[in-house]
Scaffold this motif. Sequence first.
Motif, PDB file in Angstrom:
ATOM      1  N   THR A  42      65.299  80.303  33.655  1.00 15.55           N
ATOM      2  CA  THR A  42      66.793  79.894  34.053  1.00 15.55           C
ATOM      3  C   THR A  42      67.264  81.001  34.867  1.00 15.55           C
ATOM      4  O   THR A  42      68.527  81.112  35.172  1.00 15.55           O
ATOM      5  CB  THR A  42      67.484  80.065  32.538  1.00 15.55           C
ATOM      6  OG1 THR A  42      67.212  81.279  32.119  1.00 15.55           O
ATOM      7  CG2 THR A  42      67.041  79.059  31.743  1.00 15.55           C
ATOM      8  N   ILE A  68      69.371  79.997  37.979  1.00 19.98           N
ATOM      9  CA  ILE A  68      70.362  78.961  37.849  1.00 19.98           C
ATOM     10  C   ILE A  68      72.055  79.827  38.281  1.00 19.98           C
ATOM     11  O   ILE A  68      72.683  79.196  39.115  1.00 19.98           O
ATOM     12  CB  ILE A  68      70.670  78.532  36.485  1.00 19.98           C
ATOM     13  CG1 ILE A  68      69.236  77.489  36.313  1.00 19.98           C
ATOM     14  CG2 ILE A  68      72.102  77.570  36.447  1.00 19.98           C
ATOM     15  CD1 ILE A  68      69.349  76.589  35.148  1.00 19.98           C
ATOM     16  N   ALA A  99      72.183  80.183  42.045  1.00 25.50           N
ATOM     17  CA  ALA A  99      72.236  78.780  42.528  1.00 25.50           C
ATOM     18  C   ALA A  99      73.562  77.993  42.366  1.00 25.50           C
ATOM     19  O   ALA A  99      74.137  77.396  43.504  1.00 25.50           O
ATOM     20  CB  ALA A  99      71.184  77.926  41.855  1.00 25.50           C
ATOM     21  N   LEU A 100      74.213  78.309  41.119  1.00 23.51           N
ATOM     22  CA  LEU A 100      75.479  77.564  40.996  1.00 23.51           C
ATOM     23  C   LEU A 100      76.537  78.388  42.127  1.00 23.51           C
ATOM     24  O   LEU A 100      77.370  77.651  42.565  1.00 23.51           O
ATOM     25  CB  LEU A 100      76.020  77.683  39.496  1.00 23.51           C
ATOM     26  CG  LEU A 100      75.289  76.843  38.613  1.00 23.51           C
ATOM     27  CD1 LEU A 100      75.485  76.880  37.192  1.00 23.51           C
ATOM     28  CD2 LEU A 100      75.054  75.262  39.207  1.00 23.51           C
ATOM     29  N   THR A 126      69.498  74.453  46.270  1.00 22.30           N
ATOM     30  CA  THR A 126      68.763  73.365  45.773  1.00 22.30           C
ATOM     31  C   THR A 126      67.531  73.585  45.167  1.00 22.30           C
ATOM     32  O   THR A 126      66.734  73.652  44.083  1.00 22.30           O
ATOM     33  CB  THR A 126      68.443  72.134  46.629  1.00 22.30           C
ATOM     34  OG1 THR A 126      69.735  72.173  47.551  1.00 22.30           O
ATOM     35  CG2 THR A 126      68.456  70.813  45.707  1.00 22.30           C
ATOM     36  N   ARG A 181      66.468  76.919  44.478  1.00 25.56           N
ATOM     37  CA  ARG A 181      66.595  77.506  43.000  1.00 25.56           C
ATOM     38  C   ARG A 181      66.658  76.593  41.930  1.00 25.56           C
ATOM     39  O   ARG A 181      65.902  76.715  40.802  1.00 25.56           O
ATOM     40  CB  ARG A 181      67.895  78.467  43.046  1.00 25.56           C
ATOM     41  CG  ARG A 181      67.693  79.667  43.976  1.00 25.56           C
ATOM     42  CD  ARG A 181      66.870  80.675  43.246  1.00 25.56           C
ATOM     43  NE  ARG A 181      66.262  81.756  43.888  1.00 25.56           N
ATOM     44  CZ  ARG A 181      66.846  83.049  43.618  1.00 25.56           C
ATOM     45  NH1 ARG A 181      67.741  83.227  42.616  1.00 25.56           N
ATOM     46  NH2 ARG A 181      66.215  83.837  44.236  1.00 25.56           N
ATOM     47  N   LEU A 182      67.458  75.547  41.932  1.00 29.35           N
ATOM     48  CA  LEU A 182      67.880  74.643  41.116  1.00 29.35           C
ATOM     49  C   LEU A 182      66.444  73.772  40.614  1.00 29.35           C
ATOM     50  O   LEU A 182      66.203  73.548  39.549  1.00 29.35           O
ATOM     51  CB  LEU A 182      69.036  73.660  41.275  1.00 29.35           C
ATOM     52  CG  LEU A 182      70.416  74.278  41.120  1.00 29.35           C
ATOM     53  CD1 LEU A 182      71.353  72.787  41.391  1.00 29.35           C
ATOM     54  CD2 LEU A 182      70.346  74.483  39.705  1.00 29.35           C
ATOM     55  N   LEU A 197      69.680  68.522  35.140  1.00 30.72           N
ATOM     56  CA  LEU A 197      69.233  69.286  36.384  1.00 30.72           C
ATOM     57  C   LEU A 197      68.373  68.233  37.095  1.00 30.72           C
ATOM     58  O   LEU A 197      68.578  68.218  38.368  1.00 30.72           O
ATOM     59  CB  LEU A 197      68.410  70.419  35.874  1.00 30.72           C
ATOM     60  CG  LEU A 197      68.328  71.575  36.867  1.00 30.72           C
ATOM     61  CD1 LEU A 197      69.993  72.014  37.069  1.00 30.72           C
ATOM     62  CD2 LEU A 197      67.540  72.792  36.457  1.00 30.72           C
ATOM     63  N   VAL A 229      69.720  67.429  40.992  1.00 32.36           N
ATOM     64  CA  VAL A 229      69.413  67.834  42.339  1.00 32.36           C
ATOM     65  C   VAL A 229      69.218  66.725  43.396  1.00 32.36           C
ATOM     66  O   VAL A 229      69.715  66.637  44.373  1.00 32.36           O
ATOM     67  CB  VAL A 229      67.869  68.406  41.990  1.00 32.36           C
ATOM     68  CG1 VAL A 229      67.152  68.598  43.079  1.00 32.36           C
ATOM     69  CG2 VAL A 229      67.988  69.811  41.256  1.00 32.36           C
TER      70      VAL A 229
END
Lengths: 330, 325
Positions: free
Chosen positions: A11, A14, A17-18, A63, A65-66, A80, A84
């Motif tokens: 995680t 995240i 990435a956010l 993206t 990263r996600l 998730l 994506v």
Amino acid sequence: MSAPAQTRNRTDGIPAALVGLVAVAAGCLWALDAVHRPDLAGQAPAWFWGAIVAIWLAAWWATDRLARAVPPAPAARRMLDLLVPILFGAFLLFLWEIVTVGAGVPLVLMPPPSAIGARLVQSLPILAEDFVQTVLRAVIPGWALGSGLGIAIAVLCDRLPFLRRGLMPIGNFVSALPMIGIAPIMVMWFGFDWQSKVAVVVVMTFFPALVNTVAGLSASGALERDLMRSYAADWATTLLKLRLPAAMPFVFNALKINSTLALIGAIVAEFFGTPILGMGFRISTEVGRMSLDMVWAEIAVAAVTGSVFYGLLALAERRITFWHPSYRRR
Amino acid sequence: MTTEAALPTRPAPHGARGGGRAAADILFGGQTGPVLVIVGVILAIWYAACLPMNSGLPSMPAEGDLAARYQAAWSLERPVLPSPHQIVMELRVSTCGRLPSDQPFWSAFFSCEIRWTPRNLLFHAWTTLSSTLVGFLMGGLLGVVLAVLIVHIKTLEKSLLPWIIASQTVPILAVAPIVIVVLGSLGITGLIPKSIISAYLCFFPVTIGMVKGLTSPHPIDLDLMRTYDASAWATFWKLRWPAALPFLFASLKVAIAISLVGAIVGELPTGAQAGLGARLLTGSYYGQTVQIWAALIAAAALAALAVAAVGLAERITVAALGGRR
């Protein structure tokens, strides 16, 4: 692909990435606003395209990263997996808008999504009429009739091995043929209205249903069949209780293939003649009049229709073939 | 024929026991007999249906005995349902020119003089086939490249693959007119727009099949490659690619059939002058039923030949890799 155990529950990417996504969203909004200003529309300078490329790279990074992250909660994982592709699609729409507006691509070549959306909202009554004519009058009845007939004949083939051995090679052969070519003949036989489209769809969907169902009916294991025999079950009971349920994944496969084929069949059949209604008719006439925004609006309706049709089938499949290994929790 | 191969083939119930049963075995034991019988039944129904289907036409004699009425129904100029031999005749005439009348029928039927003009059906078939093949090459390459990228780049797998699948729930053929018109207004006409539609239609089965194929090696084999410290490149060429080949050929057979459909439909919207699609369209405008049927049969034969060619390529490749079929 087999992921090594230590990559489970990752995680750490995240939050970054956010944050990145928020920045990308802000950048996108700025670009959308900027590109529609009169001093930029159609003549965007190099620095603007540089900024777009930077936004693109940032979006890719976020993206990525996600996509690599694997949250522990299954609900979060599912969200998730949904997020994506949605982000990707939204970004493609954004690029489409920016490029068409920023580079001043003429409307007759490629209208931007905003123009398509505006046209879609303006001409909702026409689109609804076309939808009723093509989807409700032609696609759905044809699909149900063709698939139903295919499944029924497949059961008959199962009862009569002679028929199966004779019909299956023909069925396999025919389902590889360009069946769309029968459209002009059907239009000639059944007239311009929806009846001819139903006929085209029936012919196109019959063979996939037949071929798949016959394959599915032999999918149940020998062990289960022997068990049914040891119960002294007759053909009908074995069919209803064992073989038809076991064939369901194949049947649903056919139904899904047919949902696309049915839409294509009805639309292409309208190219060969139709009353002044219908998605295929609208597409071919509006292309002739170079109003591509209307064509794209029609395609958007077709796309949503096809996806909803497919989604409903997938839901039904999940309910009916819940026992299938592909739905087991991994 | 793939599905048929998966079926458990029942051993012939009465092998080579009695000499009297050999004929029945040939007829009902294998596949050839039943197929021939069913094709025969279809032809019989077809011939029988010609009269009721065509009886509404003004050119049909209103009375007369049944034989005469059938005779008329099977040889109409513009029938609703042409009889099979009319279609064969049309195929013969439209490929090899008119029958020379000074010879007896059968030797005239088989004497062929091909003129490469737009009236020739072979000319139209070749037009369609060429854009099919170009589109198939482009679509196949695109499909393979996309699959390789998707298998190796996680971001693409998660973001692109769902859209590739979703794109198939859209009736892609609806986009065909746009592609034709947009490229036409850019000055690109002829073969390329049709090939693009073909490629657009046929990349999907290749991508999906190849993703499946490239991920088909067993985890144990992948682990083995890892214990060899094999690079991603070596793993790809030595393990993933050979494992994906059967999937590739299965998808290519589907893809070439679809790309033919794409080429035919690509000929519809602009009213192209050449190609099987154009032939269907003009036939439909002028009510030339026999011409439509002949174009349809030609398209079917083309599809069957193309699929067979891919099958042949498969067999050659498998043999070259030392596999057995």
